[in-house]
Design an enzyme around this catalytic site. Sequence first.
Site, PDB file in Angstrom:
ATOM      1  N   ASP A 207     -17.488 -37.653  19.185  1.00 24.23           N
ATOM      2  CA  ASP A 207     -16.293 -38.491  19.100  1.00 24.23           C
ATOM      3  C   ASP A 207     -15.990 -38.886  17.654  1.00 24.23           C
ATOM      4  OD1 ASP A 207     -14.231 -40.162  20.411  1.00 24.23           O
ATOM      5  OD2 ASP A 207     -15.407 -41.844  19.636  1.00 24.23           O
ATOM      6  N   GLU A 243     -14.574 -33.767  17.595  1.00 23.56           N
ATOM      7  CA  GLU A 243     -13.203 -34.254  17.679  1.00 23.56           C
ATOM      8  C   GLU A 243     -12.743 -34.718  16.298  1.00 23.56           C
ATOM      9  OE1 GLU A 243     -10.424 -37.925  19.302  1.00 23.56           O
ATOM     10  OE2 GLU A 243     -12.494 -38.216  18.705  1.00 23.56           O
TER      11      GLU A 243
END
Length: 497
Positions: A207, A243
């Site tokens: 993330d 990401e």
Amino acid sequence: MRQLKRIATILLVCLPCLLPLASAAGVSAVYEIFTGSYRDSNGDGIGDLNGIVSKLDYIQALGVDGVWLTPVSPSPSYHKYDVADYTDIDPDFGTLADFDALAGACEARGITLVFDLVVNHTSSEHPWFASAVESLQNGDLSDPYIDYYQFTQGKGDCPVEGTDWYYAAGFDEGMPELNLDNPAVREEIKAIAAFWLSRGVGGFRLDAVTHYYDAQSQSNIDFLEWLDKTVKEIDTEAFLVGEAWTDGVTILELYKSGIDALFNFPMSSTGSLSKAMRSESGQSFAGGIVAWRQDIAAVNPDAVAAPFLGNHDQGRISGVLVLDQQMEKQAAALYLLSPGVPFLYYGEEIGMTGSGDDPNKRLPMLWSVTEQTGVCLPPEGATQAQRLQTGADEQENDPDSLLNFYRSVLEFRNQYPLFVDGSAEVVETGDTRLGAFTLTDGEQTILIAYNFSHDEALFMPSSGTLLAVFDTGDMQSEQTDGGMMIAPRSTVVWALP
Ligand code: CA
């Protein structure tokens, strides 16, 4: 072209393989699930891990061999991207035993579980942060947890109540940023990764990697390199996808870290794929995805692309394509037949809607329009109703459904591991509406050609054996004396000698 009866897909080659063939990346196509909205097993209206277990037949029939769960650890939020305990399961979603059962069921089916690793920040309710704040409030600077975060005196993102201390929090006050330079924090991250790998996880979705060190590209690369090395020392087969919601140049830089893949954000949602579809620019789209594959290989020959249409942070692709099912089918064929490991967002395969505030992008999976058992309640804060009128159950029985189109394309793709990591070359078509490229693994070469126009278009492959046709509407692609007349918004694949 004659108007023939509506046939969505003709599969000329159909090998009896249910599971995708193994690729160098270890995974071929991944399905993203927000657990809370997927399938409720115990009637409390919240999707849970047992619910996912009960839908593994559906997931496997779709043709994916990986499942990425957005965070499932204890967290004060519905979305759970602010983790309060890294080595447990949020009671909304189940228990560690449920997780073990899911991991075991996935392993038995050859499905790789991809765990969402959120280590840019923790929840402000994490015991590390609570300890640090309490110590600062007591004037005790000896607490080792203070150096887990980025506290500064006098100014900063968020104040620590009752003190002149502040802490960094790039997203919001509930998400204090970790100090990733602290060796003790890195040891914690290593232990978290080891914990989940030991419970059967096969990879991590990382993330917010551009936020690890905000606006410091090299520091982000260095940290990712450390993370990649650390995870692969524990499990050499682990798959890491990052990401980085940013431009292509920055994403390519991050590939230098050695991680297996980074999401192709510039192609997703309202980006280059849907733009090229709208402007009927097939040739330039093919050029773009080939260049992306080549650029990645130049930075890291072992890395792969990760194309996707949308995720939990983006308005659903059906909305971007104005609920035009022919365009949704074409978009699916375009990215599922692109080089790399495609990521499908749950509900995309049936055409679910949702946009605006985040909870609207994470609406309950529409299993059925008549049978409500197992269907979840909308997440907290959702204001939109689902506009899709046919659920997964109904679409299973409709050969022309979006769901069956996804299944056909994935079933075909899974026969050719070179879709994941083959070398790509552009093929000139002489027509801006037609895109074409080849993929090869050195032994096998295939040619993919697609028509971006709303009219039929003629393409003449120099040679080759027809493998598959993915027509998206009422018209059918047809072999003629002059070449292949590709139906509007449709895709054709050949094997080259
Ligand atoms: Ca439940």
